[in-house]
Write a protein that holds these residues in place. Sequence first.
Motif, mmCIF file in Angstrom:
data_model
loop_
_atom_site.group_PDB
_atom_site.id
_atom_site.type_symbol
_atom_site.label_atom_id
_atom_site.label_comp_id
_atom_site.label_asym_id
_atom_site.label_seq_id
_atom_site.Cartn_x
_atom_site.Cartn_y
_atom_site.Cartn_z
ATOM 1 N N ILE A 46 48.497 9.457 29.446
ATOM 2 C CA ILE A 46 47.872 9.617 29.906
ATOM 3 C C ILE A 46 48.001 11.263 30.835
ATOM 4 N N ARG A 47 49.559 12.254 29.977
ATOM 5 C CA ARG A 47 49.341 13.221 30.320
ATOM 6 C C ARG A 47 48.697 14.167 29.035
ATOM 7 N N HIS A 48 48.414 13.698 27.976
ATOM 8 C CA HIS A 48 47.413 14.181 27.174
ATOM 9 C C HIS A 48 45.789 14.320 27.798
ATOM 10 N N ALA A 49 46.040 12.862 28.657
ATOM 11 C CA ALA A 49 44.230 12.981 29.114
ATOM 12 C C ALA A 49 43.901 14.312 30.133
ATOM 13 N N VAL A 50 45.605 14.550 30.729
ATOM 14 C CA VAL A 50 45.019 15.018 31.652
ATOM 15 C C VAL A 50 44.978 16.786 30.997
ATOM 16 N N HIS A 51 46.132 16.773 30.783
ATOM 17 C CA HIS A 51 45.960 17.935 29.742
ATOM 18 C C HIS A 51 44.437 18.667 28.839
ATOM 19 N N SER A 52 43.225 16.934 28.753
ATOM 20 C CA SER A 52 42.851 17.200 28.432
ATOM 21 C C SER A 52 41.409 17.582 29.392
ATOM 22 N N GLY A 53 41.730 17.626 30.098
ATOM 23 C CA GLY A 53 40.319 17.148 31.108
ATOM 24 C C GLY A 53 40.273 16.173 32.113
ATOM 25 N N VAL A 54 40.476 14.993 31.280
ATOM 26 C CA VAL A 54 40.159 13.789 32.007
ATOM 27 C C VAL A 54 41.113 13.158 33.132
ATOM 28 N N ILE A 55 40.398 13.910 34.174
ATOM 29 C CA ILE A 55 41.529 14.199 35.894
ATOM 30 C C ILE A 55 41.579 12.994 36.875
ATOM 31 N N PHE A 56 40.494 11.982 36.194
ATOM 32 C CA PHE A 56 39.753 11.196 37.178
ATOM 33 C C PHE A 56 40.523 9.322 36.329
ATOM 34 N N LEU A 57 41.575 9.839 36.575
ATOM 35 C CA LEU A 57 42.751 7.594 36.136
ATOM 36 C C LEU A 57 41.981 6.890 37.178
ATOM 37 N N ASP A 58 42.495 5.163 36.511
ATOM 38 C CA ASP A 58 42.092 4.056 37.203
ATOM 39 C C ASP A 58 42.904 3.262 37.111
ATOM 40 N N THR A 59 43.787 2.552 38.125
ATOM 41 C CA THR A 59 44.947 1.378 38.344
ATOM 42 C C THR A 59 44.273 0.302 39.708
ATOM 43 N N SER A 60 45.094 -0.488 39.480
ATOM 44 C CA SER A 60 45.024 -1.631 40.093
ATOM 45 C C SER A 60 45.993 -2.541 40.605
ATOM 46 N N ASP A 61 46.880 -2.833 41.506
ATOM 47 C CA ASP A 61 47.589 -3.177 42.272
ATOM 48 C C ASP A 61 47.531 -4.635 41.009
ATOM 49 N N VAL A 62 46.714 -5.151 40.402
ATOM 50 C CA VAL A 62 46.750 -5.995 40.271
ATOM 51 C C VAL A 62 46.761 -6.420 38.307
ATOM 52 N N TYR A 63 47.156 -5.184 38.266
ATOM 53 C CA TYR A 63 47.079 -4.813 36.938
ATOM 54 C C TYR A 63 48.546 -4.962 36.489
ATOM 55 N N GLY A 64 48.910 -5.618 35.661
ATOM 56 C CA GLY A 64 49.920 -6.066 35.416
ATOM 57 C C GLY A 64 51.327 -7.457 35.087
ATOM 58 N N PRO A 65 50.430 -7.648 36.793
ATOM 59 C CA PRO A 65 50.485 -6.977 38.022
ATOM 60 C C PRO A 65 51.777 -6.113 38.787
ATOM 61 N N PHE A 66 51.176 -5.022 39.685
ATOM 62 C CA PHE A 66 51.711 -4.078 40.099
ATOM 63 C C PHE A 66 52.205 -2.761 39.005
ATOM 64 N N THR A 67 52.829 -3.335 37.197
ATOM 65 C CA THR A 67 53.483 -3.005 36.502
ATOM 66 C C THR A 67 52.851 -0.744 36.121
ATOM 67 N N ASN A 68 51.259 -0.998 36.356
ATOM 68 C CA ASN A 68 50.479 0.039 35.891
ATOM 69 C C ASN A 68 50.215 0.937 36.514
ATOM 70 N N GLU A 69 50.525 0.602 38.427
ATOM 71 C CA GLU A 69 50.548 1.771 39.531
ATOM 72 C C GLU A 69 52.355 2.139 39.172
ATOM 73 N N ILE A 70 52.969 1.487 39.054
ATOM 74 C CA ILE A 70 54.861 2.387 38.582
ATOM 75 C C ILE A 70 54.770 2.645 37.032
ATOM 76 N N LEU A 71 53.638 2.650 36.635
ATOM 77 C CA LEU A 71 53.508 3.539 35.242
ATOM 78 C C LEU A 71 52.667 4.724 35.744
ATOM 79 N N LEU A 72 52.198 4.500 36.136
ATOM 80 C CA LEU A 72 51.049 5.841 36.760
ATOM 81 C C LEU A 72 51.502 6.684 37.997
ATOM 82 N N GLY A 73 53.023 6.447 38.712
ATOM 83 C CA GLY A 73 53.617 6.983 38.965
ATOM 84 C C GLY A 73 54.523 7.567 38.500
ATOM 85 N N LYS A 74 54.746 7.539 37.462
ATOM 86 C CA LYS A 74 56.009 7.786 36.668
ATOM 87 C C LYS A 74 54.944 8.776 35.233
#
Length: 345
Positions: A46-74
Amino acid sequence: MEAVRVGRIKLGSQGLEVSAQGLGCMSMSGGVYGPPKPEQDMIALIRHAVHSGVIFLDTSDVYGPFTNEILLGKALKEGVRERVELATKFGFSNANGEREIRGDPAYVRAACEASLKRLDLDCVDLYYQHRVDTRVPIEVTIGELKKLVEEGKIKYIGLSEASASTIRRAHAVHPITAVQLEWSLWSRDVEEEIIPTCRELGIGIVAYSPLARGFFSVGIKAVENLSNDDYRKLLPRYQPENMEHNKTIFERVNEMATRKGCTPSQLALAWVHHQGNDVCPIPGTTKVDNFNQNIGALSVKLTPEEMAELESFASQDVVKGDRSSYEIPTWKNSETPSLSSWKAA
C-alpha cells in the motif's frame, strides 16, 4: 521498467481529485480471493503504491470482513493519510450469521461510524453504498448519507452496482460523486444505460475488476491456480465449459499485446483508461511486481482501430457465461420503493 508517472483526474463534478489509476485492496485480506496475505507485506505494498503516485485506495467493511479496513488504517499512519483519497463502502450486514443488504438510516450511520473507528479516521473521502437495498427508498439512504456529509464524517457519496434510475433518484437528493461498477473488456453491459447516465449527471466512474478478476493477466491459469475458498470458482465465466471457450479471448489479447510490446493485462487496462478521463480503474493485487506492471498500462497508447480490434475479441456474443455469481446477485437493474409508498407502509 521505466518509472511511470501516475497523473490525476477529476472524479465527477463535485471536486474529488484522484490518481488516474487506483488500488483495489479487497484481495489483501482474504474472504473472497482465498486466504489473507501477510499484514506487513500488504502494508508495504500500500505504501509503495502511494509513493508511486497511486493515491486512490478502495476498501469496504465487508472485505475480511472488517479486517481490510483495519489494514488500511495501519498502512495510513506516519504521514501517509494526508496524501491519500480513501474510499470505503457499507451495505452488507452479517447479523445473526446471515448476509443481507441494508440501507436503512440507522444501519447507514452505524456502519459509517464503525468504519471510521476501524480506519482510525475522523472522515472518509468517498463513501459508497456497496449494493442497493431494494426494500428502502434510495432517497432515504442518501438522506442519511447527506447528514453524514454535513457532519463532516464523509466528504463525497458514491453508489456501487446501482441501476440508472436508482442513480438519478439518488443524485436528486444529494450529488453523487462516483459510481463503482464492473467494467472491463469482457464486462460491458454497463455501457448501455449506466455509463451515459453517469456522464449526463457529471458522476465519475470507478471500474472494478478491470482485468476480469485476473483473467487478462494469465488467462486460463487464473482458474487452475485458485484455492478452494476462492469466490471465482463460483463465477459462470470461470466454469470449465465456458472457460474452454473464453480462453481464446485471452489468446487474442495476448497476441496483440506482443505486437504492442506490452503485457496482456496492460493492454486490457489501457482499454479501460481509453474510455475517458472520467474513468478510474482500480485493479487489485497482492504483489508489488503486479502493481508496477498495472501502472505501466498508463503508458500504453491505443488508436481507435486498435480499440475496435480489442473489442472484437470480447464482444458480447463471444464471451460465454455471466459476469457475476448466481448466488450473489448484484442488483444491477435494481429498483427501490417510492418514497410515498414506503411512508404509507
